[in-house]
Motif scaffolding. Structure first.
Motif, mmCIF file in Angstrom:
data_model
loop_
_atom_site.group_PDB
_atom_site.id
_atom_site.type_symbol
_atom_site.label_atom_id
_atom_site.label_comp_id
_atom_site.label_asym_id
_atom_site.label_seq_id
_atom_site.Cartn_x
_atom_site.Cartn_y
_atom_site.Cartn_z
ATOM 1 N N SER A 165 11.822 -20.776 25.672
ATOM 2 C CA SER A 165 10.896 -21.886 25.920
ATOM 3 C C SER A 165 10.897 -22.287 27.388
ATOM 4 O O SER A 165 9.834 -22.507 27.990
ATOM 5 N N LYS A 167 7.636 -22.037 29.956
ATOM 6 C CA LYS A 167 7.112 -23.222 30.638
ATOM 7 C C LYS A 167 7.001 -22.969 32.142
ATOM 8 O O LYS A 167 6.001 -23.329 32.785
ATOM 9 N N MET A 219 8.527 -26.682 20.663
ATOM 10 C CA MET A 219 9.081 -25.354 20.452
ATOM 11 C C MET A 219 10.570 -25.408 20.139
ATOM 12 O O MET A 219 11.052 -24.723 19.230
ATOM 13 N N GLY A 246 3.797 -24.516 21.122
ATOM 14 C CA GLY A 246 5.226 -24.638 20.852
ATOM 15 C C GLY A 246 5.552 -24.382 19.394
ATOM 16 O O GLY A 246 6.544 -23.711 19.080
#
Length: 243
Positions: free
Chosen positions: A130, A134, A162, A217
């Protein structure tokens, strides 16, 4: 008569075995569908977001959760906004670490060492994924409304959505694998889904994420949890074959 009774018992056992096998394979098929659907959904969302195709819908949905007269004010009384902050905390790093440690303790006490090892690797691995995504997409946070929660990172995909999906759904998948009763499996999965949904919705309500951030997510987290379930299934089958 004894021969007939024995034949009936063998037949019932065979039917019971076939029913368990059918449920077993159905669970694997569902996980494969979730995994492939999650990957496909995330790729499609990422493509649409990158091209700006979702911006109008994102803005409409985000503002629908705000006072139409004053966009700085979330819908509902003050206690609803406070609930939003409480729910969003369920996807925070501190809470998720605590949940993982509690689950690991349970699995270790229950002598489910393989499941504990997988949980110890899968959850941090999902959180790392994650963070990398990002940083790679680097989408700006919503600027239409004030942020009612402190944020430090980029917007896509939602880290809270997420990470909560990765943690709650992965742990649910592992716990379901070691639970024999169907009602307990359904309860564990239901709780995990509810927590994941509450965290994601709260991020949009607090104005810190676009709705597509949260949806991305969820899809990525669900795909990761399905992959972990399949890994756990493979490990258990390998152990059964070895024994």
């Amino acid at each position: 008569m004894k021969h007939i009774a024995k034949t009936e018992r063998v037949g019932r056992r065979g039917l019971s075995l076939l029913a368990r096998l059918a449920r077993y394979e159905l669970g694997a098929l569902l996980c494969i569908l979730v995994l492939s659907g999650g990957i496909w959904g995330f790729i499609e969302l990422a493509d649409d977001v990158s091209e700006g195709d979702t911006q109008s819908l994102d803005e409409t949905l985000l503002l629908s959760l705000r006072n139409p007269v004053d966009h700085t004010d979330p819908l509902g009384p003050g206690w609803v906004e406070e609930l939003g902050r409480d729910f969003t905390a369920l996807g925070g790093v501190g809470v998720l670490v605590l949940v993982v440690l509690v689950a690991l303790g349970y699995l270790l006490l229950a002598r489910r060492y393989r499941a504990a090892l997988l949980a110890a690797v899968a959850v941090p691995g999902g959180i790392l994924l994650s963070t990398i995504m990002k940083a790679g997409f680097d989408r700006p946070r919503p600027d239409l409304v004030p942020h009612d929660s402190i944020v430090y990172t980029a917007s896509f995909p939602s880290g809270h959505a997420m990470m909560s999906a990765v943690t709650y759904l992965t742990l649910a998948a592992l716990l379901i694998r070691v639970q024999p009763e169907l009602k307990l499996k359904a309860y564990i999965l239901g709780v995990a889904l509810l927590l994941t949904l509450l965290v994601g919705i709260s991020r949009v309500y607090l104005g810190v994420h676009w709705p597509t951030d949260v949806l991305a997510g969820w899809t990525a987290g669900a795909a990761w949890a399905a992959l972990c379930w399949l890994a756990m299934r493979w490990m258990q089958r390998r152990e059964q074959v070895a024994s």
